[in-house]
Write an enzyme that holds these catalytic residues in place. Structure first.
Site, PDB file in Angstrom:
ATOM      1  N   ASP A 114       0.847  -1.193   0.000  1.00  0.00           N
ATOM      2  CA  ASP A 114       0.000   0.000   0.000  1.00  0.00           C
ATOM      3  C   ASP A 114       0.886   1.246   0.000  1.00  0.00           C
ATOM      4  O   ASP A 114       2.056   1.183   0.362  1.00  0.00           O
ATOM      5  CB  ASP A 114      -0.944   0.015   1.215  1.00  0.00           C
ATOM      6  CG  ASP A 114      -0.256  -0.481   2.466  1.00  0.00           C
ATOM      7  OD1 ASP A 114       0.964  -0.290   2.600  1.00  0.00           O
ATOM      8  OD2 ASP A 114      -0.924  -1.060   3.327  1.00  0.00           O
ATOM      9  N   ASP A 129       1.223   4.974   1.442  1.00  0.00           N
ATOM     10  CA  ASP A 129       0.714   5.940   2.408  1.00  0.00           C
ATOM     11  C   ASP A 129       1.342   7.301   2.150  1.00  0.00           C
ATOM     12  O   ASP A 129       2.520   7.408   1.814  1.00  0.00           O
ATOM     13  CB  ASP A 129       1.051   5.490   3.831  1.00  0.00           C
ATOM     14  CG  ASP A 129       0.316   4.217   4.195  1.00  0.00           C
ATOM     15  OD1 ASP A 129      -0.844   4.063   3.765  1.00  0.00           O
ATOM     16  OD2 ASP A 129       0.895   3.354   4.882  1.00  0.00           O
ATOM     17  N   ASP A 152       7.815   3.662  14.024  1.00  0.00           N
ATOM     18  CA  ASP A 152       8.380   2.588  14.842  1.00  0.00           C
ATOM     19  C   ASP A 152       9.865   2.298  14.583  1.00  0.00           C
ATOM     20  O   ASP A 152      10.674   2.336  15.493  1.00  0.00           O
ATOM     21  CB  ASP A 152       7.526   1.314  14.761  1.00  0.00           C
ATOM     22  CG  ASP A 152       7.119   0.926  13.349  1.00  0.00           C
ATOM     23  OD1 ASP A 152       7.593   1.561  12.382  1.00  0.00           O
ATOM     24  OD2 ASP A 152       6.324  -0.028  13.200  1.00  0.00           O
TER      25      ASP A 152
END
Ligand code: ATP
Ligand code: MG
Length: 425
Positions: A62, A64, A142
């Site tokens: 995907d 983003d 993260d």
């Protein structure tokens, strides 16, 4: 030479000529959204896993996007825009049924030490809807390799965390202090295993060290989020790597305690081998774009737990096998549901797959065609075949059903007849 504005002064900028990401490899819809934001005067970047994967030459799942435009401003620019989320508003630019590009506004680093309002007593983040700069946005991601930005203004890569260097050296490194980052969101421990398994990377010592001591924080995470994480761990083509890594860091015991209890026992140790073989096949299917079923995955992952429970019931109570199976199914699903919420429709299929284990071995004349026409027959048969790898007594039944499936009706009658004779002997 890349353009460097003030908000990027702490970043390393990798200019277009120094990397291989080409617009050809980016989803044209994402490109369209990026250009639109830019033409309206906003900063716009691709971010996260997609930039990482593009740099590695993989095709991203995907795309983003992040921008300095606020959600309401994004909504004004795009006709096909829907704002979602309460805690943190995100824009979905819709391109068709179930197809959209997600656009987020830069988020600030919420969890500064003075801002205890946003944390529970365990340090878990509960409120973080504060917009910020691109640099603050990078700090709340993260891992360093997940904090890379592709700037549509000049096609450069913006790197605040030395993510490109880590990517090059195959190092998965958490941003900031590992212990604190896992407290804020314990799911990052699972993500570390998943991403390192997917990209064949080493988890750096500082990132890995606190995991074993902190795994129990995952009890705070909702069971539906953990269900989704399990699917991502095992259904994205690298289950074979993820399974031993989850066990190594004691995470598997949190996600599947009843299964792990049997895997570590003397009687159940051979099931490790069964699961390893199964995951090799699962990865093959995923990588060939063949379908995989969550019901089969859970039926498989929990089968050692079922056997353990049946053993226990038969040792402590003298009950017939079918009754023991029914009780074991209830207990195991009930326990597992508290950890990973299993959707009801899935539970029904898991049930079927497990009951088929009993019926496929029994081969009673009156249930044979019912088994064959059962919508979960294939999954049930596959599980039986996997079990036969570690329980060779089952191989006869696997061979019988393999033959039965490919036989014509006359041959099938004969197979049933032979089976009846065998039983009456
Ligand atoms: P995948 O290839 O599996 O999609 P991904 O890294 O893109 O991997 P996503 O869940 O799509 O994972 O998340 C997109 C980005 O959002 C990540 O790359 C990371 O920057 C950020 N992110 C996601 N989850 C977290 C988290 N729990 N904590 C901090 N940042 C996160
Ligand atoms: Mg992603």
């Amino acid at each position: 030479m890349a353009i460097k504005n003030k908000s990027l002064s702490n970043a390393k900028i990798i200019s277009r000529s120094e990397h291989h990401i080409s617009r050809k490899n980016i989803d044209p819809r994402a490109i369209k959204v990026l250009y639109r934001l830019k033409s309206c005067g906003y900063d716009a970047y691709l971010v996260g896993g997609c930039v990482r994967d593009l740099l590695l030459g993989h095709s991203p799942k995907d795309f983003d996007i992040v921008t300095n435009a606020k959600p309401e401003e994004i909504k004004k620019i795009f006709r096909n825009c829907r704002l979602i989320g309460r805690r943190f508003r995100l824009a979905h630019i819709i391109f068709g049924k179930n197809e959209f590009i997600e656009v987020a506004t830069f988020r600030s680093h919420y969890a500064d030490d003075n801002n205890q309002d946003n944390l529970t007593q365990h340090g878990l983040v509960i409120r973080d809807n504060v917009y910020g700069t691109i640099e603050e946005d990078a700090w709340r991601r993260d891992f360093t390799i997940n904090a890379l930005y592709y700037n549509i203004a000049d096609f450069s890569i913006v790197d605040f965390m030395e993510g490109v260097k880590d990517l090059h050296n195959k190092q998965l490194r958490i941003i900031g202090q590992a212990k604190k980052r896992y407290q804020e969101d314990p799911v990052r421990m699972i993500r570390a295993i998943r991403i390192a398994s997917k990209l064949n990377m080493e988890i750096t010592p500082d990132t890995a060290a606190p995991i074993k001591k902190m795994v129990e924080l995952l009890y705070q995470i909702s069971s539906s989020r953990l269900f989704d994480e399990v699917i991502k761990l095992f259904h994205t083509g690298h289950a074979s790597q993820a399974f031993p890594a989850l066990r190594k860091y004691d995470l598997f015991a949190i996600l599947f305690p009843d299964t792990e209890a049997y895997l570590t026992s003397e009687e159940g140790g051979h099931f490790i081998n069964m699961l390893e073989k199964a995951f090799v096949e699962t990865d093959l299917r995923v990588n060939l774009d063949k379908s995989v079923s969550p019901a089969f995955l859970f039926a498989l992952l929990l089968w050692p737990a079922i056997e353990r429970e049946i053993n226990h019931l038969q040792k402590t109570k003298n009950i017939p096998p079918m009754t023991a199976l029914a009780q074991a199914v209830r207990t195991v699903l009930h326990n597992q549901n508290k950890i990973t919420a299993i959707p009801r429709r899935l539970s029904a299929s898991i049930h079927e797959i497990w009951y088929l284990q009993y019926r496929l071995i029994k081969k009673q004349e009156k249930t044979i065609y019912r088994c064959l026409n059962n919508s979960r027959f294939r999954a049930g048969f596959d599980l039986l075949a996997l079990r036969a790898l570690v329980t060779p007594d089952l191989q006869d039944s696997v061979d019988w059903w393999a033959l039965f499936q490919t036989s014509n009706s006359k041959q099938r009658e004969q197979l049933i007849e032979e089976q009846n004779q065998k039983k009456s002997k």
